[in-house]
Design an enzyme around this catalytic site. Structure first.
Site, PDB file in Angstrom:
ATOM      1  N   TRP A 178       0.818  -1.213   0.000  1.00 51.21           N
ATOM      2  CA  TRP A 178       0.000   0.000   0.000  1.00 51.21           C
ATOM      3  C   TRP A 178       0.852   1.264   0.000  1.00 51.21           C
ATOM      4  CZ3 TRP A 178      -1.891   2.720   4.900  1.00 51.21           C
ATOM      5  CH2 TRP A 178      -0.933   2.635   5.921  1.00 51.21           C
ATOM      6  N   ASP A 179       2.156   1.103   0.259  1.00 47.56           N
ATOM      7  CA  ASP A 179       3.068   2.244   0.268  1.00 47.56           C
ATOM      8  C   ASP A 179       2.905   3.090  -0.995  1.00 47.56           C
ATOM      9  OD1 ASP A 179       3.981  -0.082   1.744  1.00 47.56           O
ATOM     10  OD2 ASP A 179       5.795   1.033   2.225  1.00 47.56           O
ATOM     11  N   GLU A 214       0.423  -2.768  12.697  1.00 47.38           N
ATOM     12  CA  GLU A 214       0.671  -4.205  12.653  1.00 47.38           C
ATOM     13  C   GLU A 214       0.989  -4.807  14.015  1.00 47.38           C
ATOM     14  OE1 GLU A 214       3.669  -4.330   9.620  1.00 47.38           O
ATOM     15  OE2 GLU A 214       2.182  -4.589   8.032  1.00 47.38           O
TER      16      GLU A 214
END
Length: 794
Positions: free
Chosen positions: A382-383, A512
């Protein structure tokens, strides 16, 4: 949060220079490695070059024999990967069965120089006047030095290198040697080395699958007519690639003849060129290198090399500079003020690396490490959408569109993944991938991050808002929004225990350290906006492109009833809320968890919790790895008051550990918006030089592309307060206390706008395009014609 680390390289706004190199070092630290050896691995990333298709690490032409802990020769093609069967101790249904790893490819940079038989090596003889410089304005890498051989021969050596933006298959080297105190013979030996393998156990230590060992099977290897060529196929993925090099010799600027010889083996080949040179003459080898994949052939490689030779290194260098000029004229950020050079250098370094890393062909994306190393196995995350894409949307919208094309091209794989996860309709994009299939083997930190769908939808909608490209909405964008929205409409339920609100359970948000949670704030927020925007896209197509809408209805088996459900979900999305604190907890259970006590964690274990503690120990504590709810409030700040954002920021500031490189830039942007200007500046200062000064001590494995892009956002979206939502382009600028002024440019709907912020005024100049309207501190402003300006008092 550190901001005081001493710069590794001399502070130069547009250059990064290594001023000394020694391979051998006797003084060693407790870990057995000298600082010199550790720095070499890091510097290989610093001086990496790429163009979005091919990438090469900043290794030396001499090809020193560093071991797995001190260096990595790396050459890559974006999207070219090896796969193998993944080994599981206990596999779940739906676990990925095949790995994907960006494959290290044969090296053709290796060039050895001999002076009357003495081989040039920087660890033998004497080196003076040494400098290796990344020239970020030009997009080139240059090395210069004077070498005195053990036998007393002195030679001035200059080596230039570039990876061409214009000719995407080409890496070019110009190697110059000038004898300073002797007449004699110089020999250039150019080698092709195909006995290469990935450093998986070093660059991805927690992954228990390959590629291990050499994974390319040679199909062809030749050395003739000043050409080297290799063709190979991967053992697992069965992808084919080819690479080759051509060589032209010059003496004082004129073509030179040479005595030639060739050698070939099973996995290597070389060409040797020897010529007589007098003191003061300059011999130069121009070496063109090409990499290609897909439909490869020796003939195609020869065509690419011939085109590059016709242009020459000088011509390629001129065109490289022109390409970089075009990029910097919009993407560059000018900072004025005492001590600003270090920040300018960090910004330029970050922007240079993300610009050269992005795929531009619509079939490849951009890895979290770009093409600078093997970290994260070259996977796309997703960076790209959440950090890198906004930079390109405002500065290089064509590159942003190509990255969106990649996601659209992978819709079939995303649809298949959704079915595996039990969704009868829609598409679920993978958390980490190269070929479009999920490559994350640990689903709590991978597949459970459903927010990837919302992230892609966010980037897509920002692209529409900034560019006004409605044709892309019709052609591809609406389909992406529909398919991602369908998963959100199926993954949750209207929960009676939450007053009939729509709840999404067992997901992992950006943080996370809190996994498989119920009602992650960020996930629910991005899901709601994904649904809203998909519904808007459908309404737009029904009104403005009914034939396209009818085609989508037929092909996707889509009906109006789905949008009715989407609207209902969006209006009833559930968000955890704590009345006492006035905050949005990250998820339903966040405030129930045990408070984190950092004092009980040894300093050496604090940065790598998953490597030192069982996941359950981590998940039971009330702390966060990185920006999560705070990120949601940055992206969708129009839904919250400034006071709401401040309360939430204050709370998450206390519980966030910033163990991810993606975190500090986001906190800094939000701090800017709520008036915490000193704090915002500290976060920005750390983010700006995080990689250049190796704050996380892991730069050797590759760049941190997300943080690099985040520093651009910290200035533009943070200090300048830029937003682009339904009301249009808006600014809420201020000047950091340590600066005298800063300036930048943006592209907005076909216009190019220059913004300059000073202590008491903001000036906007329309450099390209027709009349533009925007908002400044809540007031509407306009510039009527190209060349015009608008000034606002601050």
């Amino acid at each position: 949060m550190r901001t005081d680390k001493e710069p590794i390289y001399p502070v130069e706004p547009w250059e990064v220079t290594e001023t000394a190199f020694f391979k051998k070092e006797t003084a060693r630290g407790d870990n057995g490695f000298s600082a010199i050896e550790r720095n070499n691995y890091r510097n290989e990333t610093t001086f990496a070059l790429s163009n979005g298709y091919i990438g090469t690490r900043g290794t030396f032409e001499e090809a020193y024999d560093f071991d797995i802990d001190t260096g990595l020769e790396g050459n890559f093609i974006n999207g070219f990967y090896e796969s193998g069967r993944i080994r599981y101790g206990e596999a779940n249904f739906g676990s990925p069965l095949r790995s994907q790893s960006l494959l290290n490819l044969p090296n053709l940079k290796e060039t050895l120089l001999y002076a009357d038989g003495e081989q040039f090596r920087m660890d033998e003889g004497t080196v003076t006047e040494y400098a290796r410089t990344l020239r970020m304005k030009e997009g080139t890498l240059e090395r210069s030095l004077i070498w005195t051989s053990p036998g007393g021969r002195r030679i001035r050596i200059r080596i230039g290198r570039l990876v061409s933006f214009e000719k995407r298959h080409i890496l070019a080297i110009r190697y110059e040697a000038e004898p300073l105190n002797f007449d004699g013979e110089l020999t250039f030996v150019s080698r092709l080395q195909a006995d290469v393998e990935n450093h998986t156990r070093k660059t991805n230590p927690i992954v228990d699958y390959g590629p291990f060992g050499r994974r390319l099977e040679p199909l062809r290897l030749t050395a003739e007519e000043r050409r080297l060529y290799y063709e190979g196929i991967t053992k697992g993925s069965r992808l084919t690639m080819g690479c080759g090099s051509s060589h032209r010799l010059w003496l004082d600027g004129k073509p030179a003849g040479a005595r030639e010889s060739y050698e070939t083996g099973e996995l290597e080949a070389s060409v040797s060129l020897t010529l007589a040179v007098r003191k003061g003459e300059t011999a130069a080898l121009e070496k063109m290198i090409c990499y290609l994949d897909g439909e490869v052939s020796m003939r195609r490689a020869e065509e690419l090399l011939a085109e590059a030779e016709a242009t020459g290194y000088g011509g390629l260098k001129e065109r490289q500079r022109a390409c970089m000029d075009h990029f910097w004229e919009t993407a560059g950020i000018d900072i004025e003020g005492a001590g600003a050079d270090a920040l300018r250098q960090g910004l330029h370094f970050n922007l240079f690396h993300i610009f050269q890393s992005a795929g531009r062909d619509g079939r490849t994306g951009m890895g979290a490490k770009g093409l600078s190393g093997e970290g994260y196995e070259g996977h796309y995350f997703w960076d790209t959408e959440m950090y890198v894409m906004p930079v390109f949307i405002y500065t290089e919208p064509g590159v942003a569109k190509a990255l969106l094309d990649y996601r659209y091209a992978k819709l079939p794989e995303a649809r298949d993944r959704a079915r595996v996860l039990g969704h009868d309709k829609g598409a679920l994009f993978p958390w980490r991938t190269i070929n479009g299939e999920e490559a994350s083997t640990y689903y709590p930190l991978g597949t459970a991050q459903y927010h990837i769908n919302g992230d892609i939808a966010y980037a897509l909608c920002l692209y529409f808002q900034v560019t006004g490209d409605v044709e892309y909405l019709k052609e591809k964008g609406a389909e992406l929004l529909i398919e991602t929205a369908r998963v959100w409409a199926d993954v949750g339920s209207f929960a009676e225990c939450r007053g009939g609100k729509y709840c999404i359970c067992s997901v992992t948000g950006p943080d996370e350290y809190n996994v498989l949670v119920d009602n992650n704030f960020y996930t629910n927020l991005t899901a709601r906006e994904n649904l809203r925007n998909a519904s808007r896209a459908v309404r737009y197509l029904r009104e403005h492109a009914p034939e396209r809408m009818e085609e989508l209805e037929r092909r996707l088996d889509f009906s109006q009833e789905e949008t009715v459900l989407w609207d209902r979900i969006a209006e009833n999305m559930y968000f955890p809320y704590d009345e006492k604190r006035g905050i949005y907890p990250m998820d339903d259970g966040f405030l129930m968890r045990k408070p984190w006590d950092e004092s009980k964690i040894p300093p050496e274990k604090r940065a790598w919790l998953y490597e030192n503690y069982h996941p359950l120990f981590i998940m039971r504590h009330r702390m966060s790895k990185q920006a999560d709810a705070v990120l949601g409030m940055y992206l969708y700040g129009n839904y919250f008051t400034e006071e709401e954002i401040r309360r939430n920021y204050d709370f998450y500031q206390e519980v966030t550990l910033h163990h991810s490189s993606l975190s500090t830039c986001i906190f800094g942007i939000v701090a800017s918006g709520i008036g915490y200007r000193e704090e915002a500046y500290r976060y920005f200062s750390q983010s700006a030089r995080m990689d250049l000064d190796d704050y996380h001590d892991n730069f050797y494995a590759g760049i941190h592309a997300a943080n690099m892009a985040g520093t651009w956002q910290a200035v533009i979206n943070g200090f300048a307060g830029v937003r682009c939502q339904d009301s249009g382009l808006s600014f809420r600028p201020y000047l950091p206390e340590d600066w005298d002024a800063y300036a930048f440019c943006l592209r907005y709907r076909g216009r190019r706008l220059r913004v300059r912020i000073e202590r008491e005024r903001a000036e906007f100049t329309l450099l390209e395009g027709e009349r533009i309207e925007f908002w400044i501190n809540g007031r509407r402003a306009a510039i009527e014609q190209e060349g015009g300006s608008f000034v606002e008092a601050l």
